[in-house]
Design a protein around this motif. Structure first.
Motif, PDB file in Angstrom:
ATOM      1  N   LYS A 146       0.838  -1.206   0.000  1.00  0.00           N
ATOM      2  CA  LYS A 146       0.000   0.000   0.000  1.00  0.00           C
ATOM      3  C   LYS A 146       0.874   1.259   0.000  1.00  0.00           C
ATOM      4  CE  LYS A 146      -3.936   2.189   0.442  1.00  0.00           C
ATOM      5  NZ  LYS A 146      -5.105   2.191   1.307  1.00  0.00           N
ATOM      6  N   LEU A 147       1.890   1.257   0.874  1.00  0.00           N
ATOM      7  CA  LEU A 147       2.755   2.429   1.005  1.00  0.00           C
ATOM      8  C   LEU A 147       3.556   2.662  -0.273  1.00  0.00           C
ATOM      9  CD1 LEU A 147       3.743   1.656   4.666  1.00  0.00           C
ATOM     10  CD2 LEU A 147       2.608   3.778   3.913  1.00  0.00           C
ATOM     11  N   TYR A 148       3.985   1.565  -0.885  1.00  0.00           N
ATOM     12  CA  TYR A 148       4.710   1.677  -2.154  1.00  0.00           C
ATOM     13  C   TYR A 148       3.810   2.316  -3.204  1.00  0.00           C
ATOM     14  CZ  TYR A 148       7.330   0.551  -6.328  1.00  0.00           C
ATOM     15  OH  TYR A 148       8.007   0.647  -7.513  1.00  0.00           O
ATOM     16  N   SER A 149       2.572   1.834  -3.279  1.00  0.00           N
ATOM     17  CA  SER A 149       1.653   2.369  -4.292  1.00  0.00           C
ATOM     18  C   SER A 149       1.292   3.830  -4.008  1.00  0.00           C
ATOM     19  CB  SER A 149       0.397   1.500  -4.411  1.00  0.00           C
ATOM     20  OG  SER A 149      -0.419   1.699  -3.282  1.00  0.00           O
ATOM     21  N   LEU A 150       1.390   4.238  -2.764  1.00  0.00           N
ATOM     22  CA  LEU A 150       1.125   5.642  -2.429  1.00  0.00           C
ATOM     23  C   LEU A 150       2.344   6.529  -2.699  1.00  0.00           C
ATOM     24  CD1 LEU A 150      -0.847   5.215   0.945  1.00  0.00           C
ATOM     25  CD2 LEU A 150      -1.783   5.966  -1.258  1.00  0.00           C
ATOM     26  N   GLY A 151       3.471   5.923  -3.059  1.00  0.00           N
ATOM     27  CA  GLY A 151       4.644   6.699  -3.426  1.00  0.00           C
ATOM     28  C   GLY A 151       5.606   7.000  -2.287  1.00  0.00           C
ATOM     29  N   VAL A 152       5.513   6.230  -1.199  1.00  0.00           N
ATOM     30  CA  VAL A 152       6.448   6.425  -0.086  1.00  0.00           C
ATOM     31  C   VAL A 152       7.820   5.867  -0.489  1.00  0.00           C
ATOM     32  CG1 VAL A 152       6.958   5.809   2.319  1.00  0.00           C
ATOM     33  CG2 VAL A 152       4.618   6.355   1.637  1.00  0.00           C
ATOM     34  N   SER A 153       8.856   6.688  -0.363  1.00  0.00           N
ATOM     35  CA  SER A 153      10.149   6.295  -0.939  1.00  0.00           C
ATOM     36  C   SER A 153      10.951   5.331  -0.054  1.00  0.00           C
ATOM     37  CB  SER A 153      10.992   7.536  -1.249  1.00  0.00           C
ATOM     38  OG  SER A 153      11.249   8.276  -0.073  1.00  0.00           O
ATOM     39  N   HIS A 154      10.713   5.345   1.264  1.00  0.00           N
ATOM     40  CA  HIS A 154      11.496   4.485   2.156  1.00  0.00           C
ATOM     41  C   HIS A 154      10.617   3.830   3.217  1.00  0.00           C
ATOM     42  CE1 HIS A 154      14.504   7.102   0.331  1.00  0.00           C
ATOM     43  NE2 HIS A 154      15.391   6.164   0.600  1.00  0.00           N
ATOM     44  N   LEU A 155      10.933   2.578   3.523  1.00  0.00           N
ATOM     45  CA  LEU A 155      10.120   1.793   4.454  1.00  0.00           C
ATOM     46  C   LEU A 155      10.994   1.176   5.537  1.00  0.00           C
ATOM     47  CD1 LEU A 155       8.067  -0.130   1.698  1.00  0.00           C
ATOM     48  CD2 LEU A 155       7.388   1.979   2.867  1.00  0.00           C
ATOM     49  N   GLN A 156      10.451   1.139   6.750  1.00  0.00           N
ATOM     50  CA  GLN A 156      11.201   0.603   7.895  1.00  0.00           C
ATOM     51  C   GLN A 156      10.214  -0.105   8.810  1.00  0.00           C
ATOM     52  OE1 GLN A 156      12.844   3.712  10.368  1.00  0.00           O
ATOM     53  NE2 GLN A 156      14.064   2.312  11.620  1.00  0.00           N
ATOM     54  N   GLY A 157      10.583  -1.272   9.297  1.00  0.00           N
ATOM     55  CA  GLY A 157       9.703  -1.947  10.249  1.00  0.00           C
ATOM     56  C   GLY A 157       9.987  -3.436  10.336  1.00  0.00           C
ATOM     57  N   TYR A 158       9.278  -4.080  11.265  1.00  0.00           N
ATOM     58  CA  TYR A 158       9.498  -5.500  11.531  1.00  0.00           C
ATOM     59  C   TYR A 158       9.294  -6.353  10.281  1.00  0.00           C
ATOM     60  CZ  TYR A 158       9.112  -4.148  16.491  1.00  0.00           C
ATOM     61  OH  TYR A 158       9.283  -3.559  17.720  1.00  0.00           O
ATOM     62  N   TYR A 159       8.441  -5.885   9.340  1.00  0.00           N
ATOM     63  CA  TYR A 159       8.229  -6.664   8.122  1.00  0.00           C
ATOM     64  C   TYR A 159       9.558  -6.882   7.380  1.00  0.00           C
ATOM     65  CZ  TYR A 159       6.945  -7.973   3.400  1.00  0.00           C
ATOM     66  OH  TYR A 159       6.896  -8.615   2.185  1.00  0.00           O
ATOM     67  N   PHE A 160      10.414  -5.886   7.389  1.00  0.00           N
ATOM     68  CA  PHE A 160      11.715  -6.014   6.711  1.00  0.00           C
ATOM     69  C   PHE A 160      12.759  -6.594   7.645  1.00  0.00           C
ATOM     70  CE2 PHE A 160       9.320  -2.737   4.568  1.00  0.00           C
ATOM     71  CZ  PHE A 160       9.373  -3.192   3.260  1.00  0.00           C
ATOM     72  N   SER A 161      12.870  -6.045   8.831  1.00  0.00           N
ATOM     73  CA  SER A 161      13.822  -6.555   9.817  1.00  0.00           C
ATOM     74  C   SER A 161      13.574  -5.911  11.171  1.00  0.00           C
ATOM     75  CB  SER A 161      15.258  -6.254   9.366  1.00  0.00           C
ATOM     76  OG  SER A 161      16.162  -6.545  10.416  1.00  0.00           O
ATOM     77  N   LYS A 162      13.735  -6.703  12.228  1.00  0.00           N
ATOM     78  CA  LYS A 162      13.773  -6.127  13.572  1.00  0.00           C
ATOM     79  C   LYS A 162      15.120  -5.414  13.725  1.00  0.00           C
ATOM     80  CE  LYS A 162      10.389  -8.604  15.772  1.00  0.00           C
ATOM     81  NZ  LYS A 162       9.679  -9.067  16.886  1.00  0.00           N
ATOM     82  N   PRO A 163      15.247  -4.582  14.738  1.00  0.00           N
ATOM     83  CA  PRO A 163      16.584  -4.049  15.034  1.00  0.00           C
ATOM     84  C   PRO A 163      17.537  -5.198  15.363  1.00  0.00           C
ATOM     85  CG  PRO A 163      14.883  -2.829  16.250  1.00  0.00           C
ATOM     86  CD  PRO A 163      14.217  -4.034  15.655  1.00  0.00           C
ATOM     87  N   LEU A 164      18.765  -5.151  14.798  1.00  0.00           N
ATOM     88  CA  LEU A 164      19.729  -6.248  14.944  1.00  0.00           C
ATOM     89  C   LEU A 164      21.005  -5.747  15.616  1.00  0.00           C
ATOM     90  CD1 LEU A 164      19.483  -7.605  11.261  1.00  0.00           C
ATOM     91  CD2 LEU A 164      18.375  -8.613  13.288  1.00  0.00           C
ATOM     92  N   ASP A 165      21.694  -6.640  16.335  1.00  0.00           N
ATOM     93  CA  ASP A 165      23.001  -6.229  16.849  1.00  0.00           C
ATOM     94  C   ASP A 165      23.970  -6.101  15.664  1.00  0.00           C
ATOM     95  OD1 ASP A 165      24.286  -8.747  16.295  1.00  0.00           O
ATOM     96  OD2 ASP A 165      23.387  -9.544  18.130  1.00  0.00           O
ATOM     97  N   ALA A 166      25.122  -5.458  15.913  1.00  0.00           N
ATOM     98  CA  ALA A 166      26.013  -5.088  14.815  1.00  0.00           C
ATOM     99  C   ALA A 166      26.439  -6.291  13.975  1.00  0.00           C
ATOM    100  CB  ALA A 166      27.236  -4.355  15.365  1.00  0.00           C
ATOM    101  N   SER A 167      26.745  -7.402  14.635  1.00  0.00           N
ATOM    102  CA  SER A 167      27.272  -8.529  13.849  1.00  0.00           C
ATOM    103  C   SER A 167      26.150  -9.188  13.037  1.00  0.00           C
ATOM    104  CB  SER A 167      28.030  -9.513  14.746  1.00  0.00           C
ATOM    105  OG  SER A 167      27.209 -10.560  15.170  1.00  0.00           O
ATOM    106  N   SER A 168      24.927  -9.242  13.592  1.00  0.00           N
ATOM    107  CA  SER A 168      23.794  -9.757  12.810  1.00  0.00           C
ATOM    108  C   SER A 168      23.480  -8.837  11.631  1.00  0.00           C
ATOM    109  CB  SER A 168      22.537  -9.895  13.665  1.00  0.00           C
ATOM    110  OG  SER A 168      22.780 -10.704  14.783  1.00  0.00           O
ATOM    111  N   LEU A 169      23.628  -7.527  11.852  1.00  0.00           N
ATOM    112  CA  LEU A 169      23.372  -6.605  10.747  1.00  0.00           C
ATOM    113  C   LEU A 169      24.397  -6.813   9.630  1.00  0.00           C
ATOM    114  CD1 LEU A 169      21.390  -4.176   9.954  1.00  0.00           C
ATOM    115  CD2 LEU A 169      23.495  -2.869  10.091  1.00  0.00           C
ATOM    116  N   CYS A 170      25.666  -7.063  10.008  1.00  0.00           N
ATOM    117  CA  CYS A 170      26.693  -7.331   9.002  1.00  0.00           C
ATOM    118  C   CYS A 170      26.332  -8.564   8.174  1.00  0.00           C
ATOM    119  CB  CYS A 170      28.072  -7.517   9.660  1.00  0.00           C
ATOM    120  SG  CYS A 170      28.819  -5.951  10.172  1.00  0.00           S
TER     121      CYS A 170
END
Ligand code: C2E
Ligand code: MG
Ligand code: MG
Ligand code: MG
Length: 277
Positions: free
Chosen positions: A243-267
């Motif tokens: 929905k947000l993509y179709s509304l033209g929102v350029s950037h998305l953040q949230g649990y759907y993509f990823s929870k916050p990760l510690d540095a090594s998991s993010l790497c």
């Protein structure tokens, strides 16, 4: 004593208040050692460019273990602000976010780092100089630093912070308005601030089919004429994401993509994305 009818009630409130004060005292006491004793850490949550589906930035989020017990930032940040510890803690965050950011950029060179900054830090006379110092000492590219400021700051008295914001932008940093829609400031006031990024608060995103829709539309429209980026925060489902993509929102953040990760998991996450793309 015992004969008072409402004795139970009074002592309940007394006990409650006493426990609350006791907790604040303990948090305050332990927090004053947190920068030194290694109980602070950062986790990182990717912010996805909705056109490429790749992370363009990661938000650093502070974590604190008090005697081994995790305390949420919504509880300890206000205490750090109230008891004069936020400047020191905030500098620790900024420095360590940039150090980790350099590591992440070895995997994805264009990746930015987003750091939350509290209003009390912005009020500090030396804040801009301290930011400049950290960037210079670490050779961190200033344009890859996004400074997130909660919108409610500007709803009150914008003018106080305007010069600090301008100085940070002159260093090359980008300014991001966090929790947009919760602070009752008008969209047109974003004009004066010359904001680079607007993050729409997660309450509107999680209700994007109803009351959230009008605010998302309004922000996206204004973004195209004023050329700032829009981030939807708190995206939890594929439906919200589409929905947000179709509304033209350029950037998305949230649990759907990823929870916050510690540095090594993010790497690990960044490595896997780099391989796949
Ligand atoms: P924020 O900057 O708006 O950060 C977003 C919050 O939403 C984070 O909570 C994040 O973990 C959470 N979140 C991310 N994705 C989702 C989702 O899909 N659904 C839901 N329900 N929540 C999601 P967190 O880490 O507990 O941080 C809370 C707040 O504490 C932050 O809100 C920010 O205002 C403050 N904070 C965190 N770290 C720092 C810091 O280093 N300095 C300062 N001054 N404030 C910080
Ligand atoms: Mg934030
Ligand atoms: Mg915030
Ligand atoms: Mg937010």
């Amino acid at each position: 004593h015992q004969k008072r009818i409402n004795r139970g009630k009074i002592s309940y409130f007394d006990d409650n208040l006493r426990m609350q004060l006791e907790r604040i005292r303990r948090l305050n006491d332990r927090l004053s050692f947190a920068v030194q004793d290694g109980s602070l850490s950062l986790v990182f949550q990717p912010i996805i460019d909705s056109n490429t589906n790749l992370p363009s930035s990661v938000e650093a989020l502070l974590r604190w273990q008090m005697d081994g017990e995790p305390v949420p930032p919504d509880e300890f940040i206000p205490i750090a602000e109230q008891y004069g510890m936020i400047s020191e803690i905030g500098l620790w965050v900024l420095k360590n976010a940039c150090i980790q950011g350099l590591e992440f950029q070895r995997i994805i060179p264009d990746l930015s780092i987003s750091v939350n900054v509290s209003v009390m830090q912005l009020q500090g006379q030396k804040f801009v100089v301290e930011v400049a110092d950290i960037l210079r000492k670490l050779s961190f590219p200033a344009d890859k630093l996004h400074i997130e400021i909660t919108e409610s700051v500007f709803a009150k008295d914008k003018s106080t912070f305007l010069s600090t914001v301008k100085s940070l932008q002159e260093l090359g940093a980008r300014i991001s308005i966090d929790d947009f829609g919760t602070g009752y400031s008008s969209l047109s006031s974003m004009l004066d601030i010359g904001v680079d990024i607007v993050k729409i608060d997660k309450t509107f995103i999680q209700d994007v089919d109803k009351k959230g829709l009008s605010i998302v539309n309004a922000v996206v429209q204004m973004a195209s004429s004023l050329s700032f980026d829009v981030v939807a925060e708190g995206v939890e489902t594929i439906d919200q994401s589409e929905k947000l993509y179709s509304l033209g929102v350029s950037h998305l953040q949230g649990y759907y993509f990823s929870k916050p990760l510690d540095a090594s998991s993010l790497c690990t996450y960044l490595e896997s994305i780099k391989k796949a793309s």
